[in-house]
Each structure stands twice: as C-alpha cells, then as structure tokens.
Design a protein around this motif. Sequence first.
Motif, PDB file in Angstrom:
ATOM      1  N   SER A 127      -2.868  14.797 -30.317  1.00 21.86           N
ATOM      2  CA  SER A 127      -3.700  15.638 -29.453  1.00 21.86           C
ATOM      3  C   SER A 127      -2.984  16.059 -28.176  1.00 21.86           C
ATOM      4  O   SER A 127      -3.422  16.987 -27.493  1.00 21.86           O
ATOM      5  CB  SER A 127      -5.014  14.925 -29.107  1.00 21.86           C
ATOM      6  N   GLY A 128      -1.884  15.414 -27.837  1.00 24.49           N
ATOM      7  CA  GLY A 128      -1.098  15.841 -26.692  1.00 24.49           C
ATOM      8  C   GLY A 128      -0.087  16.911 -27.033  1.00 24.49           C
ATOM      9  O   GLY A 128       0.688  17.328 -26.162  1.00 24.49           O
ATOM     10  N   HIS A 129      -0.075  17.369 -28.276  1.00 26.90           N
ATOM     11  CA  HIS A 129       0.897  18.365 -28.708  1.00 26.90           C
ATOM     12  C   HIS A 129       0.410  19.786 -28.430  1.00 26.90           C
ATOM     13  O   HIS A 129      -0.789  20.047 -28.348  1.00 26.90           O
ATOM     14  CB  HIS A 129       1.189  18.212 -30.201  1.00 26.90           C
ATOM     15  N   ARG A 130       1.356  20.678 -28.330  1.00 25.97           N
ATOM     16  CA  ARG A 130       1.021  22.088 -28.167  1.00 25.97           C
ATOM     17  C   ARG A 130       0.877  22.773 -29.516  1.00 25.97           C
ATOM     18  O   ARG A 130       0.103  23.707 -29.670  1.00 25.97           O
ATOM     19  CB  ARG A 130       2.099  22.781 -27.339  1.00 25.97           C
ATOM     20  N   LEU A 131       1.623  22.299 -30.517  1.00 29.39           N
ATOM     21  CA  LEU A 131       1.619  22.959 -31.824  1.00 29.39           C
ATOM     22  C   LEU A 131       1.793  21.922 -32.928  1.00 29.39           C
ATOM     23  O   LEU A 131       2.600  21.012 -32.808  1.00 29.39           O
ATOM     24  CB  LEU A 131       2.770  23.977 -31.907  1.00 29.39           C
ATOM     25  N   LEU A 132       1.023  22.071 -33.996  1.00 32.05           N
ATOM     26  CA  LEU A 132       1.203  21.284 -35.212  1.00 32.05           C
ATOM     27  C   LEU A 132       1.422  22.240 -36.371  1.00 32.05           C
ATOM     28  O   LEU A 132       0.565  23.095 -36.663  1.00 32.05           O
ATOM     29  CB  LEU A 132      -0.031  20.415 -35.490  1.00 32.05           C
ATOM     30  N   CYS A 133       2.567  22.124 -37.039  1.00 31.19           N
ATOM     31  CA  CYS A 133       2.890  22.936 -38.209  1.00 31.19           C
ATOM     32  C   CYS A 133       2.756  22.078 -39.461  1.00 31.19           C
ATOM     33  O   CYS A 133       3.353  21.002 -39.542  1.00 31.19           O
ATOM     34  CB  CYS A 133       4.317  23.469 -38.114  1.00 31.19           C
ATOM     35  N   ILE A 134       1.998  22.560 -40.441  1.00 32.15           N
ATOM     36  CA  ILE A 134       1.786  21.830 -41.687  1.00 32.15           C
ATOM     37  C   ILE A 134       2.314  22.670 -42.834  1.00 32.15           C
ATOM     38  O   ILE A 134       1.761  23.732 -43.149  1.00 32.15           O
ATOM     39  CB  ILE A 134       0.300  21.517 -41.915  1.00 32.15           C
ATOM     40  N   ASP A 135       3.385  22.219 -43.457  1.00 34.25           N
ATOM     41  CA  ASP A 135       3.975  22.937 -44.575  1.00 34.25           C
ATOM     42  C   ASP A 135       3.374  22.438 -45.883  1.00 34.25           C
ATOM     43  O   ASP A 135       3.079  21.248 -46.024  1.00 34.25           O
ATOM     44  CB  ASP A 135       5.491  22.719 -44.573  1.00 34.25           C
ATOM     45  N   GLU A 136       3.169  23.364 -46.814  1.00 36.91           N
ATOM     46  CA  GLU A 136       2.689  23.017 -48.159  1.00 36.91           C
ATOM     47  C   GLU A 136       1.334  22.309 -48.121  1.00 36.91           C
ATOM     48  O   GLU A 136       1.150  21.221 -48.658  1.00 36.91           O
ATOM     49  CB  GLU A 136       3.726  22.170 -48.894  1.00 36.91           C
TER      50      GLU A 136
END
Length: 368
Positions: free
Chosen positions: A158-167
């Motif tokens: 939750s402290g992240h700016r971006l979460l990328c989820i592949d596949e």
Amino acid sequence: MHTTPAASGFGPIADAAPLSLCVREPHVPADRLVAEMVPPPRFDSVRFGTYDPDPNQPSQTEAVRVLDGFAGGLGGAHAVGGGKRGFFGLGKVKPSKVPAGPRGVYLDGGYGVGKTHLLASLWHATPAEPALKAFGTFVELTNLVGALGFQKTVQTLSGHRLLCIDEFELDDPGDTVLVSTLLGKLVDAGVALAATSNTLPGKLGEGRFASADFLREIQGLSAHFRALRIDGEDYRHRGLPRAPAPYSEEQVTKAAYATQGASLDDFPQLLDHLARVHPSRYGALTDGLKAVCLTDVRPVPDQSTALRLVVLADRLYDREVPVLASGLPFDQLFSEEMLNGGYRKKYFRAISRLTALARDAKGLVEPS
C-alpha cells in the motif's frame, strides 16, 4: 534406462561437471520475495523507446502513447509522495487526495505482442524509486500473499505508487477473488495498477472478449481500469526460423559438460523434483544457471505436473536461460486434452517460451 554422463564416457570439459536442478532445494525468505518484485532480467533495459511496434498494427503505437502518458501522470499521484514506508509498510503516512479517473490500465492481447515489454517499460518510466514500484506475475503475487499473509501484503504494497501484474490468471476463481480483494485495498490506498493477461492464439475473436472477462472477474474494480487492445502476431515467431528439432542425448550431455554454468537433468526426474519445491522458489532454483540441458523430454503425465512446468518455463524465460533438450519437441509436451482445457492459455505460453529458449540454445551445439 538412461546412462549417466560418466558411464557414457563424458568427462568434464568445462571447469566443473554440470549442475543439477534435481539436487537444489532453495529456501527463499519472504523479504527476498518482496525485493524481487521488479521486472525480470530479460526486461532490465526495455523502455517505450525500445518497443518496435508493427506498422501494420496501429494499436501497438497507440498503446505506447497511452502508457507513456499514464506513467507521467503518476509523478505525484501517490500519498507517500517522495517518502518511504518501512519494509513491511510499517509507519503511517497521511494519505492525500488520489487523482480522479482510471487508476489502472489493462493490456489485452495475444501471445508475443510485447505486453510484458510494455508493462516493464511502464514500471521503468514511472517516476518513483524502485522501492515504491512492484512488478510480478499473478502467480508471484499469490505466492507473496501465501508467504506474508493477506494483511501484511496489503501493508507492504500500500506504500507503493504502482503495482504491475503480468499474466493475470482468469482460470482460478479462488485466486482471482483473492487478488481482486487485494487490489481493492491497494486502490483505496492510492496505488496505481497495471495488468496483462493472455488470450488463446489461433482463436479468431476470442481475444476480443478477454478485456470483458478481466473486468468481470475483478468485479468492483472494473471502473479503475482502462483496457488497451494490442493486436499483432507472436513476435517470437515473426520472421524467425522454426524452433530447432531436439538433439540427441549424447549431444545434449556433451554440450552440458562443455558449458560453464550449465545444468544437466533427466526430464522425468526434474518433473518429480518440481513437486517437492514450492513454485515460489523456482526463481531461486535457477540462480546462476547459464543453460539448462534436459534429456528424455516426454509428455507431462498430468495437470498438476504441467502447471508446475509452466511456472519453471516462465522463470527460465524471465532470466533468458537457454534450454537444450533431447527427446520430443516442446510443442508435444501437453496432451490435446490439456491444450483444449481450462489452462490452455498457460500451456500455449509455456510452449511459446520454451520454443524461444530452445532456439537460443542452438549455439551450444552448433557454434556460429
């Protein structure tokens, strides 16, 4: 019955005898799982500028334009600003207002059109330090939840700016609901999202429904995503020769002994070993490998074994580890029943990636 390299008369040509995946039993601490949520080595240097859109597929150029703008809009979007939470999200940061509009993008397209390249480029282009961005496959994300627990995962990400989820996987309802719930918590915390999933090659029109399937499965989160369709053919086979046929067991064994950092394993024994190693550790299983050499490749016997092999294929592909094999070609690994079943997308992806790695391994036997 297969003879050992020693019994076949092969001595170590490299500085040491080949490694073996079957004797490796890595133990991966939870903090490594978090720290490794970055684009895989294969995508270390990719950027929007290195993506080569097909001139016959305008959707590819449009995707680059939209994603570049999306990354630029994340500069000051997150509540943490330039700050940083503790390693597991400890230490409260007062949230600020999250910008209106879609907080996520979904890349909809078939195999090999460059979705992972674009997703990794988005990660690199987002103006935030690496500790505030996360990148992983759907399976890696579910493994993280299993290692940390749901609440700790929410606190960590939750402290992240971006979460990328592949596949993003749409074929496991339980995991889909779990991840959908997790993403809901992260959106509430102001985290921007980006995701990809694969459509089945050779099924004209099926890909058109992929974005609808995705948005339906994530239920209440659909309003947070803008779907980007990326058309095109599998670049791994675009203008390239067919994958090399399998080599003889003698050729594979000799190449393993002649290649520093290569592993050598009997394929059926490796499949048995994978059942004793949690899939979250398959990345660590391949640490330090320069090539994977397999003898006696044959069809996988059941679905559970096949799904484990898919994960291993993903980790090898991420790390650009060539795969040299004897036995059957990789397009004969999975039965017709598997290729027509619910996990067919995973199996086609594995075939595509293993074929690319087999092509990469050609130089181990046939030096240019």
